[in-house]
Design a protein around this motif. Sequence first.
Motif, PDB file in Angstrom:
ATOM      1  N   TRP A 123      -1.153   0.291  -5.296  1.00 30.62           N
ATOM      2  CA  TRP A 123      -1.369  -0.638  -4.267  1.00 30.62           C
ATOM      3  C   TRP A 123      -1.393  -0.026  -2.941  1.00 30.62           C
ATOM      4  CZ3 TRP A 123       1.624  -2.477   0.004  1.00 30.62           C
ATOM      5  CH2 TRP A 123       1.285  -3.693   0.893  1.00 30.62           C
ATOM      6  N   VAL A 124      -0.616   0.691  -2.486  1.00 32.75           N
ATOM      7  CA  VAL A 124      -0.375   1.602  -1.241  1.00 32.75           C
ATOM      8  C   VAL A 124      -1.891   2.345  -1.065  1.00 32.75           C
ATOM      9  CG1 VAL A 124       0.483   3.377  -0.075  1.00 32.75           C
ATOM     10  CG2 VAL A 124       2.070   1.675  -1.165  1.00 32.75           C
ATOM     11  N   LEU A 125      -1.931   3.000  -2.299  1.00 31.39           N
ATOM     12  CA  LEU A 125      -3.516   3.662  -2.319  1.00 31.39           C
ATOM     13  C   LEU A 125      -4.547   2.940  -2.160  1.00 31.39           C
ATOM     14  CD1 LEU A 125      -2.688   6.362  -5.122  1.00 31.39           C
ATOM     15  CD2 LEU A 125      -2.839   6.834  -2.512  1.00 31.39           C
ATOM     16  N   GLU A 126      -4.791   1.701  -2.718  1.00 28.77           N
ATOM     17  CA  GLU A 126      -5.743   0.786  -2.420  1.00 28.77           C
ATOM     18  C   GLU A 126      -5.777   0.227  -1.085  1.00 28.77           C
ATOM     19  OE1 GLU A 126      -5.188  -2.138  -5.423  1.00 28.77           O
ATOM     20  OE2 GLU A 126      -5.946  -0.748  -6.958  1.00 28.77           O
ATOM     21  N   LYS A 127      -4.715  -0.027  -0.588  1.00 27.41           N
ATOM     22  CA  LYS A 127      -4.642  -0.562   0.813  1.00 27.41           C
ATOM     23  C   LYS A 127      -4.978   0.510   1.759  1.00 27.41           C
ATOM     24  CE  LYS A 127      -3.631  -4.014   1.241  1.00 27.41           C
ATOM     25  NZ  LYS A 127      -4.018  -5.415   1.424  1.00 27.41           N
TER      26      LYS A 127
END
Length: 925
Positions: A123-127
């Motif tokens: 999620w962090v990478l996508e965000k």
Amino acid sequence: MEQTGRADKMLFTLGRLELAETSLQRLPLLVLTWLVLEGPTDRRRIRELFWPDADGAASHMRVALTKLRAALPGMALTGDVLSVTLPCDALDLQRAPHPHRMYPGAFLADVRTDHLSAEFQEWVLEKQEQLAEVVQLGLVREAEQSVSPLQASLLAEQAVGVAGAPPLNPELISRLQALALPGTPLDATLRRERATLDGAFPAVPVASSLLGRERELVQLLAFAGGEGSQALHVVGPGGVGKTALLLAAVREWQALGHPTVYLSLEPFRSLAEVAAQLARALGVTRPVANHTFGGLGQDLATRSLLVVLDGTDQRPEWLLALNELLSAAPGVRVLTAGRAAWADSWPHLLLTGLAVPAPQDSGTALLGAPAVQVLLRAAGPYAPSLARDLPSLGVIARRVQGLPLALRLVGRWLHQRPLPEVVHLLQGQASEADATSLLHPILRRSWYDRTTEEQQALLLLAQAPDWHRDDLAAIAGLSRPQVQPLVEYGLLLQQEERFQVLPLLTAWLRTRQVDDPALAERHAEHHLARLLKASPTDTRLVAEQANVLQALKWRADQNRVEVLAIARLAQHFERLGLCNAGEAVLTELDAHLADKAARATLQVHRAWLAFRAGRMRDAEGLIRAVLQSEGSGEEPAFQRAVMQAHNVLAVLNGHRGMPERATASLQRAVQLARVLNDQERASVYLSNLAIQQKNLGRYAEALTALAEARAHHEGQGNWELVWGDELRALQVRLDDPESEPRRMLEEAQHLAKRVEKASPQLQGLVLLAAAQAALLLGEADLALRYATQVKAQGGRSPAPTLRAAAELAVARAHYLRFDTPAARQALLSAASLCLELQDDAGLLDSLIVLAEDLVYASPRLAHQLATVVVEHRASNAAQRRRSTQLVNPLAGVEDGALPLAYWIGVGLKEIGARGTPKGLAHGPP
């Protein structure tokens, strides 16, 4: 129950992680970041995200939430669903006209997340990439609008260097190359990127999943924006791309900042289930009786919203329900999709195959046809060599009528077969065949191209509507690398973490072989084990409802259904407030049961869910059917169902104000529990029996029943239940006019110390009992202190009825202190809560206090209110005794058939309460 906090401190996540004016550490800040950006989240899910493997995860989470509350005093952060609204730079960035001017660095730059769940790290990478793309595109737009070539080139260079951005895609490279000055480092960089991509992808325009659907997407967005009617049905054959189009419209509409909810109807079998799921997705909280489309429409009457329902085939009754929703909510627009058209009154958008090249087309015209481009994209690295024989690609596109699914499947054949062979395989395909006939031979060929292991896995997965990623490994033995080829090949569909065998393939597999009992049993064993192990409130079970129901049907058809599984499924629906939906699911299962005991158990649970949904007649009819089938010498499992039926009937009779009948039913339930040697159930029923006996004024009998229940619970060492029995005994004595108030106050104070570590609900009830004992003694200040402590529990107490009772105790304490204005204000709050909760017991208590207030200023009205309580079916012995003292035998008798809400409204109007809710009627309905 969801608790929401709001604060005004700024959360910084770009280039750093910090909450202004605080010194919060990393982990609480990460939890806060998730809640601010992702919205309301179940407490269990928070634990899985941030403490996936930690011992004592619940304890760690409590510590983190405590630190957040200390840093943000205005934030509740309690309850089953956590939510918080907070200013955040990441949110501001997405709304900013010039996002690059407020981008100090990548999202959560240099913040450690390696010890957290893999899902959170992804999620962090996508965000990071999502926010960086916002900045990149903002820079590109500004560069394209610049009148200075040098300024435009510098802005383009900034766009390439945005921290956290994903690799450049071909479209963005093309836009940047148009801005770069020739001979600059930026120009050289973009040329290298383009060369890399040209070597990895076919030297043709890159096709997206929506290639050739631009016009239809614009139509859907225009519909969502208010053009035309409130409803639109996308209709087309299987494999034409309806779901892809709907999902694209949802993403586009959400990106524009509009509220949207998407729901795939595949797992659901009833209108009640769908209405309940929509209510949950929209954060609508309604009484369980109102999970209908008409009721949902009333809640959405003032909202602007796009509702997308995918898969409406063979559900004609849903048309009427959706029309009810739309007529009640003019701002709601409903977009549906299915293979069959609905009624003429429902507007349709017909979806056919992608545009194919004409036989005489060649060169660019042939290559530019959307169907050919999708075919080349599916061919992947083999596309450059295929592009040399464009006429053959045109033949393939025409043979499969431009159907996206067929194009993707055939495109994957080209990974294993030469182009001439693929054309030969399709030569026998009639170009005018309907979509289903056209797809079947292609599916067969695609199936036989798979390895034996992959076929076995797909056969197993086809047994269930859909699967979670984790189950692919647990049941089918498919690892992530093994799943990906099936997804790419188009035989396994993926939506986030759930997977589904291509429905057309599933249907074809069912026509070619008899269902394998071993596969069905493995599926049933897996999902029923999950049902029995999971908590009834586990929201993850919602996604597995269709799988669980199918597993239960399989076991029922084998006459091997577990009664416990039926009970757990019913508990799951009840705890989530999906009572109508649960009753509908159990009704569907009913037809598969032949075993008398299992069917009786299921009907008892159906009756309970119907009661909880407010359908009293249905509930009683189901219970009567079970009891009428009772005979002598029945097996224990059936006797157990009869025992539970008597308990449910007692609840129904109690609710209808028939305590004598309720008492008789409970006595029979206790008798059966003893015959079955089920002392635990007997103790529960004895506690319920004591409540009915208290209502009848049989205080000694009630105390005897509670003493027996308490003895059993004490022997089991279950102190929470022991304290509950002691509390009920205290409540019985509070109603008994012969009890000593001073002794009751001392008992309540002693019990309050013992339950300090018990549930908040139990603590609050004991404090309320102490307040009521103090009121009997006339100690107003002490009563006010205890009642205020109950109110101060706030969100910790799950029962609104307890808060209403505490408000009423506050009102009575103020009356004892001769502070009538304060008393009336508290009385108004209590009555409003009771009206909202439809709490007859609380309304009757409120009427008594109102009558006591009016006995001097308006004695006739006081008499009327007291008479209503005396004659009401739901009043208990203590309420009737208190009210009888206020009845004037010389006054006239009013119509007791009027609802309690009418009399509450009349009484509040008389005392001149300020701020009376609009919902209070001051006259007959």
